[in-house]
Enzyme design. Structure first.
Site, PDB file in Angstrom:
ATOM      1  N   CYS A   1      10.502   5.770  31.467  1.00 25.47           N
ATOM      2  CA  CYS A   1       9.356   5.501  30.856  1.00 25.47           C
ATOM      3  C   CYS A   1       8.757   4.004  31.261  1.00 25.47           C
ATOM      4  O   CYS A   1       9.497   3.210  31.097  1.00 25.47           O
ATOM      5  CB  CYS A   1       8.983   6.008  29.461  1.00 25.47           C
ATOM      6  SG  CYS A   1       9.479   4.727  28.129  1.00 25.47           S
TER       7      CYS A   1
ATOM      8  N   CYS B   1      12.142  -2.456  22.327  1.00 25.33           N
ATOM      9  CA  CYS B   1      13.355  -2.318  22.703  1.00 25.33           C
ATOM     10  C   CYS B   1      13.807  -3.146  23.920  1.00 25.33           C
ATOM     11  O   CYS B   1      13.047  -3.289  24.840  1.00 25.33           O
ATOM     12  CB  CYS B   1      13.576  -0.922  22.893  1.00 25.33           C
ATOM     13  SG  CYS B   1      13.155   0.030  21.491  1.00 25.33           S
TER      14      CYS B   1
ATOM     15  N   CYS C   1       4.040  -0.602  23.577  1.00 17.16           N
ATOM     16  CA  CYS C   1       4.678  -0.487  22.494  1.00 17.16           C
ATOM     17  C   CYS C   1       4.878  -1.565  21.762  1.00 17.16           C
ATOM     18  O   CYS C   1       5.339  -2.781  22.220  1.00 17.16           O
ATOM     19  CB  CYS C   1       5.967   0.382  22.811  1.00 17.16           C
ATOM     20  SG  CYS C   1       6.646   0.939  21.444  1.00 17.16           S
TER      21      CYS C   1
ATOM     22  N   GLU D   1       1.241   6.534  31.417  1.00 20.30           N
ATOM     23  CA  GLU D   1       2.117   7.651  32.419  1.00 20.30           C
ATOM     24  C   GLU D   1       2.124   8.992  31.674  1.00 20.30           C
ATOM     25  O   GLU D   1       2.449   8.937  30.440  1.00 20.30           O
ATOM     26  CB  GLU D   1       3.517   7.198  32.696  1.00 20.30           C
ATOM     27  CG  GLU D   1       3.582   6.069  33.677  1.00 20.30           C
ATOM     28  CD  GLU D   1       4.842   5.510  33.726  1.00 20.30           C
ATOM     29  OE1 GLU D   1       4.890   4.241  34.292  1.00 20.30           O
ATOM     30  OE2 GLU D   1       5.832   6.038  33.211  1.00 20.30           O
TER      31      GLU D   1
HETATM   32  N1  SAH Z   1       9.377   5.435  21.607  1.00 18.89           N
HETATM   33  C1  SAH Z   1      10.022   6.767  21.377  1.00 18.89           C
HETATM   34  C2  SAH Z   1       9.454   7.466  22.646  1.00 18.89           C
HETATM   35  C3  SAH Z   1       9.394   7.157  23.808  1.00 18.89           C
HETATM   36  S1  SAH Z   1      10.700   6.358  24.785  1.00 18.89           S
HETATM   37  C4  SAH Z   1      11.363   6.440  21.254  1.00 18.89           C
HETATM   38  O1  SAH Z   1      11.701   5.451  21.701  1.00 18.89           O
HETATM   39  O2  SAH Z   1      12.030   7.397  21.083  1.00 18.89           O
HETATM   40  C5  SAH Z   1      11.233   7.433  25.673  1.00 18.89           C
HETATM   41  C6  SAH Z   1      12.735   7.631  25.973  1.00 18.89           C
HETATM   42  O3  SAH Z   1      12.937   6.877  27.049  1.00 18.89           O
HETATM   43  C7  SAH Z   1      13.616   7.101  24.741  1.00 18.89           C
HETATM   44  O4  SAH Z   1      14.557   8.170  24.558  1.00 18.89           O
HETATM   45  C8  SAH Z   1      14.168   5.655  25.612  1.00 18.89           C
HETATM   46  O5  SAH Z   1      15.342   5.615  25.058  1.00 18.89           O
HETATM   47  C9  SAH Z   1      14.266   6.175  26.913  1.00 18.89           C
HETATM   48  N2  SAH Z   1      14.387   4.812  27.567  1.00 18.89           N
HETATM   49  C10 SAH Z   1      13.608   3.772  27.831  1.00 18.89           C
HETATM   50  N3  SAH Z   1      14.112   2.880  28.701  1.00 18.89           N
HETATM   51  C11 SAH Z   1      15.093   3.320  29.288  1.00 18.89           C
HETATM   52  C12 SAH Z   1      15.873   3.186  30.546  1.00 18.89           C
HETATM   53  N4  SAH Z   1      15.729   1.907  30.900  1.00 18.89           N
HETATM   54  N5  SAH Z   1      16.852   4.103  30.776  1.00 18.89           N
HETATM   55  C13 SAH Z   1      16.618   5.195  30.201  1.00 18.89           C
HETATM   56  N6  SAH Z   1      16.083   5.492  29.406  1.00 18.89           N
HETATM   57  C14 SAH Z   1      15.105   4.799  28.815  1.00 18.89           C
HETATM   58 FE1  SF4 Z   2       8.846   1.815  22.539  1.00 14.79          FE
HETATM   59 FE2  SF4 Z   2      10.421   1.843  24.555  1.00 14.79          FE
HETATM   60 FE3  SF4 Z   2      11.591   1.576  22.228  1.00 14.79          FE
HETATM   61 FE4  SF4 Z   2      10.464   3.962  22.824  1.00 14.79          FE
HETATM   62  S1  SF4 Z   2      12.065   2.840  23.830  1.00 14.79           S
HETATM   63  S2  SF4 Z   2      10.143   2.761  20.804  1.00 14.79           S
HETATM   64  S3  SF4 Z   2       8.656   3.210  24.236  1.00 14.79           S
HETATM   65  S4  SF4 Z   2       9.902   0.052  23.142  1.00 14.79           S
END
Ligand code: SAH
Ligand code: SF4
Length: 362
Positions: free
Chosen positions: A345, A125, A121, A88
């Site tokens: 994302c 997380c 990824c 995306e």
């Molecule tokens: N991997 C990198 C960049 C991509 S993640 C990182 O983690 O920083 C992109 C962003 O989307 C991150 O700040 C993450 O905290 C946020 N994100 C992921 N899942 C989310 C959710 N369910 N609600 C809101 N933000 C979310």
């Molecule tokens: Fe990966 Fe999602 Fe964690 Fe960013 S927030 S590091 S995309 S698992």
């Protein structure tokens, strides 16, 4: 057959691959000023050269297969790559066009493009939908570059109109450091899109050794740290690799990172109801960021089916923000752009899969 893309190379590299040299300048124009999708688009390039190049390369390595537009101007794109995998990218309208009393444009609208760096990824997380599908592969530099070129093309955005890039889509940018660095350089090319390092922000979940490596590359980019928690126990629950790269190691790496003296390091703090939305956490955050020119961006957790976490209350977000501001930190609440589409994302991709399954079921 999967071929490299012309978007994988800097102009200097293309000069070693394509002769004569003036053709490279023309091709570069086709790629970054006209956003050519294929060789047919390149009108003033001889057919013989195009046929030769087409044997080894593709122009744009992916295509848009789904698009969702929000009422606030946010457009979320789903791309299919050459191997059929999907990623995306998001087109975000940051500021509307400004007009004077005569209806003349005084300032053009401002846009930011959010790009992905990996299919899936590895970081895993617990709050992130991208993580649920596991890790498939790194994106090539050309696949990162193509997201920006394609979105500018789709929105008729002139090549010389400025745009900001945030590496906040799917994937962990620093886990794909070499291709990321190459894409950053290609974006910076003066005769290409000319998007300076200051306009590019790399968001990381905190691989502290890679923050140092990115800093040593001196690319002039900004960093954003996805901090999300102020103690290691909760942070490890949210971001498992916090075990190897704990909060302290990240803060130390940020302090070493070369930062433009006029700029601030952004700390993203995903607020989850009853997990990290209390004033005790806010207090700890103030302490933790002491001595760093920081800006905190509070993000509402965006729920999806089967998640164990909940969206925080607005009043708790505001209290948290007020506490930080009162104690000298800059702090914004991220407005949930595209809230009516699939905002965070990984959500469009999952929705697309769901749509497909539903289609198959009927
Ligand atoms: N991997 C990198 C960049 C991509 S993640 C990182 O983690 O920083 C992109 C962003 O989307 C991150 O700040 C993450 O905290 C946020 N994100 C992921 N899942 C989310 C959710 N369910 N609600 C809101 N933000 C979310
Ligand atoms: Fe990966 Fe999602 Fe964690 Fe960013 S927030 S590091 S995309 S698992």
């Amino acid at each position: 057959m999967i071929k490299p893309s012309l978007l994988d190379y800097t102009q200097k590299e293309l000069l070693t691959l394509i002769k004569p040299n003036f053709r490279v300048k023309q091709i570069f124009g086709w790629l970054y000023h006209n956003y050519a999708n294929n060789f047919d688009d390149m009108k003033n390039i001889p057919k013989s050269l195009k046929e030769e190049l087409a044997k080894a390369y593709v122009v744009n390595p992916m295509k848009i297969i789904n698009k969702e537009e929000s009422i606030d101007g946010t457009i979320k794109y789903l791309f299919e790559l050459q191997d059929g995998k999907t990623i995306e990218a998001v087109w975000l309208k940051m500021k509307d066009t400004q007009f004077d009393d005569n209806g003349e444009v005084t300032q053009e609208a401002k846009y930011t493009i959010c790009v992905s760096t990996q299919v899936g990824c590895k970081v895993g997380c617990s709050f992130c939908l991208t993580a649920k599908g596991g890790f498939t592969r790194d994106l090539s530099a050309g696949e990162i570059v193509a997201q920006v070129v394609s979105l500018k093309r789709d929105n008729n955005h002139k090549h010389n109109r400025k745009i900001n890039i945030v590496y906040m889509g799917m994937g962990e940018p620093l886990d794909n450091l070499n291709n990321l660095a190459k894409a950053i350089e290609i974006f910076k090319e003066e005769e290409g899109l000319a998007i300076g390092g200051k306009r590019q922000t790399v968001s990381t979940s905190g691989l502290s050794n890679k923050i140092d490596q990115l800093g040593a590359m001196d690319l002039g980019v900004h960093i954003a740290i996805s901090l999300h928690a102020v103690d290691d126990k909760l942070r490890t629950e949210l971001i498992p690799m916090n075990k190897a790269h704990n909060i302290n190691s990240i803060i130390e790496a940020v302090k070493r990172f070369p930062i433009d003296t006029r700029k601030r390091v952004m700390f993203e703090y995903l607020v989850i109801k009853d997990k990290n939305d209390d004033i005790t956490s806010a207090k700890k955050l103030v302490k933790l960021l002491h001595g760093i020119k920081a800006k905190v961006n509070l993000i509402f957790f965006n729920p999806y089916p089967d998640t164990q976490y909940s969206r925080p209350e607005l009043k708790d977000m505001v209290n948290f923000q007020e506490y930080l501001i009162k104690h000298g930190l800059l702090c914004t609440i991220r407005d949930s752009k595209g809230i009516d589409i699939s905002a965070a994302c990984g959500q469009l991709r999952e929705k697309d899969k769901l749509d497909k399954t539903q289609k198959e079921m009927f």
